[in-house]
Design a protein around this motif. Structure first.
Motif, PDB file in Angstrom:
ATOM      1  N   ILE A   1       0.816  -1.216   0.000  1.00  0.00           N
ATOM      2  CA  ILE A   1       0.000   0.000   0.000  1.00  0.00           C
ATOM      3  C   ILE A   1       0.854   1.274   0.000  1.00  0.00           C
ATOM      4  O   ILE A   1       0.419   2.324  -0.458  1.00  0.00           O
ATOM      5  CB  ILE A   1      -0.979  -0.024   1.197  1.00  0.00           C
ATOM      6  CG1 ILE A   1      -2.093   0.990   0.983  1.00  0.00           C
ATOM      7  CG2 ILE A   1      -0.250   0.184   2.514  1.00  0.00           C
ATOM      8  CD1 ILE A   1      -3.283   0.783   1.894  1.00  0.00           C
ATOM      9  N   MET A   2       2.103   1.174   0.491  1.00  0.00           N
ATOM     10  CA  MET A   2       2.991   2.338   0.547  1.00  0.00           C
ATOM     11  C   MET A   2       4.170   2.260  -0.421  1.00  0.00           C
ATOM     12  O   MET A   2       4.927   3.214  -0.553  1.00  0.00           O
ATOM     13  CB  MET A   2       3.528   2.499   1.966  1.00  0.00           C
ATOM     14  CG  MET A   2       2.498   2.924   2.989  1.00  0.00           C
ATOM     15  SD  MET A   2       2.009   4.636   2.804  1.00  0.00           S
ATOM     16  CE  MET A   2       3.497   5.470   3.340  1.00  0.00           C
ATOM     17  N   THR A   3       4.334   1.144  -1.093  1.00  0.00           N
ATOM     18  CA  THR A   3       5.514   0.942  -1.934  1.00  0.00           C
ATOM     19  C   THR A   3       5.605   1.949  -3.078  1.00  0.00           C
ATOM     20  O   THR A   3       6.683   2.469  -3.374  1.00  0.00           O
ATOM     21  CB  THR A   3       5.524  -0.492  -2.502  1.00  0.00           C
ATOM     22  OG1 THR A   3       5.463  -1.419  -1.422  1.00  0.00           O
ATOM     23  CG2 THR A   3       6.780  -0.754  -3.321  1.00  0.00           C
TER      24      THR A   3
ATOM     25  N   ARG B   1       0.930  13.405  -2.879  1.00  0.00           N
ATOM     26  CA  ARG B   1       0.446  14.791  -3.018  1.00  0.00           C
ATOM     27  C   ARG B   1       0.620  15.563  -1.706  1.00  0.00           C
ATOM     28  O   ARG B   1       1.038  16.723  -1.694  1.00  0.00           O
ATOM     29  CB  ARG B   1      -1.028  14.801  -3.420  1.00  0.00           C
ATOM     30  CG  ARG B   1      -1.321  14.147  -4.761  1.00  0.00           C
ATOM     31  CD  ARG B   1      -1.290  15.166  -5.893  1.00  0.00           C
ATOM     32  NE  ARG B   1      -1.750  14.543  -7.121  1.00  0.00           N
ATOM     33  CZ  ARG B   1      -0.960  14.036  -8.058  1.00  0.00           C
ATOM     34  NH1 ARG B   1       0.356  14.062  -7.895  1.00  0.00           N
ATOM     35  NH2 ARG B   1      -1.454  13.503  -9.151  1.00  0.00           N
ATOM     36  N   ILE B   2       0.279  14.912  -0.590  1.00  0.00           N
ATOM     37  CA  ILE B   2       0.397  15.561   0.721  1.00  0.00           C
ATOM     38  C   ILE B   2       1.843  15.920   1.022  1.00  0.00           C
ATOM     39  O   ILE B   2       2.155  17.051   1.417  1.00  0.00           O
ATOM     40  CB  ILE B   2      -0.176  14.655   1.830  1.00  0.00           C
ATOM     41  CG1 ILE B   2      -1.699  14.540   1.694  1.00  0.00           C
ATOM     42  CG2 ILE B   2       0.203  15.172   3.214  1.00  0.00           C
ATOM     43  CD1 ILE B   2      -2.322  13.460   2.548  1.00  0.00           C
TER      44      ILE B   2
ATOM     45  N   SER C   1      -0.063   8.504 -14.164  1.00  0.00           N
ATOM     46  CA  SER C   1       1.079   7.631 -13.887  1.00  0.00           C
ATOM     47  C   SER C   1       0.773   6.662 -12.746  1.00  0.00           C
ATOM     48  O   SER C   1       1.075   5.469 -12.822  1.00  0.00           O
ATOM     49  CB  SER C   1       2.312   8.463 -13.541  1.00  0.00           C
ATOM     50  OG  SER C   1       2.837   9.073 -14.690  1.00  0.00           O
ATOM     51  N   PHE C   2       0.170   7.174 -11.686  1.00  0.00           N
ATOM     52  CA  PHE C   2      -0.167   6.310 -10.554  1.00  0.00           C
ATOM     53  C   PHE C   2      -1.164   5.222 -10.969  1.00  0.00           C
ATOM     54  O   PHE C   2      -1.044   4.068 -10.551  1.00  0.00           O
ATOM     55  CB  PHE C   2      -0.739   7.140  -9.409  1.00  0.00           C
ATOM     56  CG  PHE C   2       0.310   7.848  -8.593  1.00  0.00           C
ATOM     57  CD1 PHE C   2       0.935   7.220  -7.527  1.00  0.00           C
ATOM     58  CD2 PHE C   2       0.685   9.146  -8.908  1.00  0.00           C
ATOM     59  CE1 PHE C   2       1.898   7.866  -6.779  1.00  0.00           C
ATOM     60  CE2 PHE C   2       1.656   9.814  -8.167  1.00  0.00           C
ATOM     61  CZ  PHE C   2       2.265   9.175  -7.105  1.00  0.00           C
ATOM     62  N   MET C   3      -2.147   5.603 -11.782  1.00  0.00           N
ATOM     63  CA  MET C   3      -3.141   4.626 -12.201  1.00  0.00           C
ATOM     64  C   MET C   3      -2.539   3.574 -13.138  1.00  0.00           C
ATOM     65  O   MET C   3      -2.883   2.390 -13.059  1.00  0.00           O
ATOM     66  CB  MET C   3      -4.323   5.330 -12.872  1.00  0.00           C
ATOM     67  CG  MET C   3      -5.176   6.182 -11.922  1.00  0.00           C
ATOM     68  SD  MET C   3      -5.842   5.252 -10.507  1.00  0.00           S
ATOM     69  CE  MET C   3      -4.692   5.718  -9.196  1.00  0.00           C
TER      70      MET C   3
ATOM     71  N   VAL D   1      -3.997   5.264  -2.851  1.00  0.00           N
ATOM     72  CA  VAL D   1      -3.525   5.680  -1.528  1.00  0.00           C
ATOM     73  C   VAL D   1      -2.146   6.326  -1.650  1.00  0.00           C
ATOM     74  O   VAL D   1      -1.897   7.395  -1.063  1.00  0.00           O
ATOM     75  CB  VAL D   1      -3.467   4.472  -0.562  1.00  0.00           C
ATOM     76  CG1 VAL D   1      -2.758   4.845   0.739  1.00  0.00           C
ATOM     77  CG2 VAL D   1      -4.867   3.960  -0.271  1.00  0.00           C
ATOM     78  N   SER D   2      -1.256   5.709  -2.408  1.00  0.00           N
ATOM     79  CA  SER D   2       0.094   6.256  -2.599  1.00  0.00           C
ATOM     80  C   SER D   2       0.052   7.626  -3.260  1.00  0.00           C
ATOM     81  O   SER D   2       0.846   8.510  -2.931  1.00  0.00           O
ATOM     82  CB  SER D   2       0.940   5.296  -3.442  1.00  0.00           C
ATOM     83  OG  SER D   2       1.343   4.174  -2.691  1.00  0.00           O
ATOM     84  N   MET D   3      -0.853   7.799  -4.203  1.00  0.00           N
ATOM     85  CA  MET D   3      -0.969   9.081  -4.895  1.00  0.00           C
ATOM     86  C   MET D   3      -1.354  10.191  -3.916  1.00  0.00           C
ATOM     87  O   MET D   3      -0.771  11.277  -3.937  1.00  0.00           O
ATOM     88  CB  MET D   3      -2.007   8.998  -6.011  1.00  0.00           C
ATOM     89  CG  MET D   3      -2.172  10.288  -6.793  1.00  0.00           C
ATOM     90  SD  MET D   3      -3.489  10.176  -8.025  1.00  0.00           S
ATOM     91  CE  MET D   3      -4.940  10.097  -6.960  1.00  0.00           C
TER      92      MET D   3
END
Length: 201
Positions: free
Chosen positions: A37-39, A193-194, A118-120, A187-189
């Motif tokens: 989930i964080m990779t 962003r944050i 890119s994330f998708m 979730v990574s995206m």
């Protein structure tokens, strides 16, 4: 120096989150892996090597404490590799457009941010690579048993209907990976962003 400290802390935290999310998902029978989930966020914020370290260390913890098959580390590593390749492509395209010669400088530019697309793409491609690798490893080395209860339950349910262990392993793994990796990429995206907003102020 601050950059190195951030990479170490963020990568270590991501490893812990990957492990805990996957472990807890197994306890409550949540029907996703959640082991990566964080990779993708680590790959986006810290780079390729930290992404690989996150992938390997997360699965090593799961292997020790949750008895997940060690061979499934290959699947997690493939997620980090896919993330690197997709992000590198966007780096190159942005460097050409902005005239930056050293692609590494883009990562620190306040004007540059990885796109949602890119994330998708990473989520979709990772779902395919994880499905092919994971389902093959599961079927040939673990008799379609992933040692992840919520996933094994799905495979068993499909097997009861189809009476084909191979179909159940591949179909169950494919559907689970598709949802899991797109969710992880999303979730990574948001995490990316944050942190980009915080670090570019």
């Amino acid at each position: 120096m601050k950059r190195k400290i951030f990479i170490i802390i963020f990568t270590a935290s991501a490893i812990g989150i990957n492990y805990l999310c996957s472990y807890l998902a197994g306890l409550i029978a949540f029907p996703l892996y959640l082991d990566s989930i964080m990779t993708i966020a680590v790959s986006a914020l810290c780079g390729f090597i930290p992404g690989i370290i996150c992938a390997v260390a997360s699965n090593f913890l799961l292997y020790i404490f949750a008895h997940t098959g060690i061979l499934f580390t290959i699947c997690h590593v493939s997620t980090a590799v896919v993330a690197h390749l997709v992000f590198s492509r966007e780096w190159r395209n942005s460097s050409k457009a902005s005239g930056i010669r050293d692609v590494r400088n883009i990562n620190y530019s306040s004007s540059f941010s990885y796109s949602t697309e890119s994330f998708m793409w990473i989520g979709l491609i990772s779902a395919i690579t994880n499905s092919i690798l994971g389902d093959t490893i599961s079927y040939f080395f673990y008799s379609a048993n992933t040692t992840i209860p919520q996933v094994d339950n799905a495979v068993q349910g499909i097997y009861v209907v189809t009476k084909s262990l191979k179909f159940a392993a591949y179909f169950g793994g494919t559907v689970t990976n598709l949802i899991d990796k797109v969710f992880s990429a999303t979730v990574s995206m948001f995490i990316y962003r944050i942190f980009r907003k915080i670090t570019t102020r």
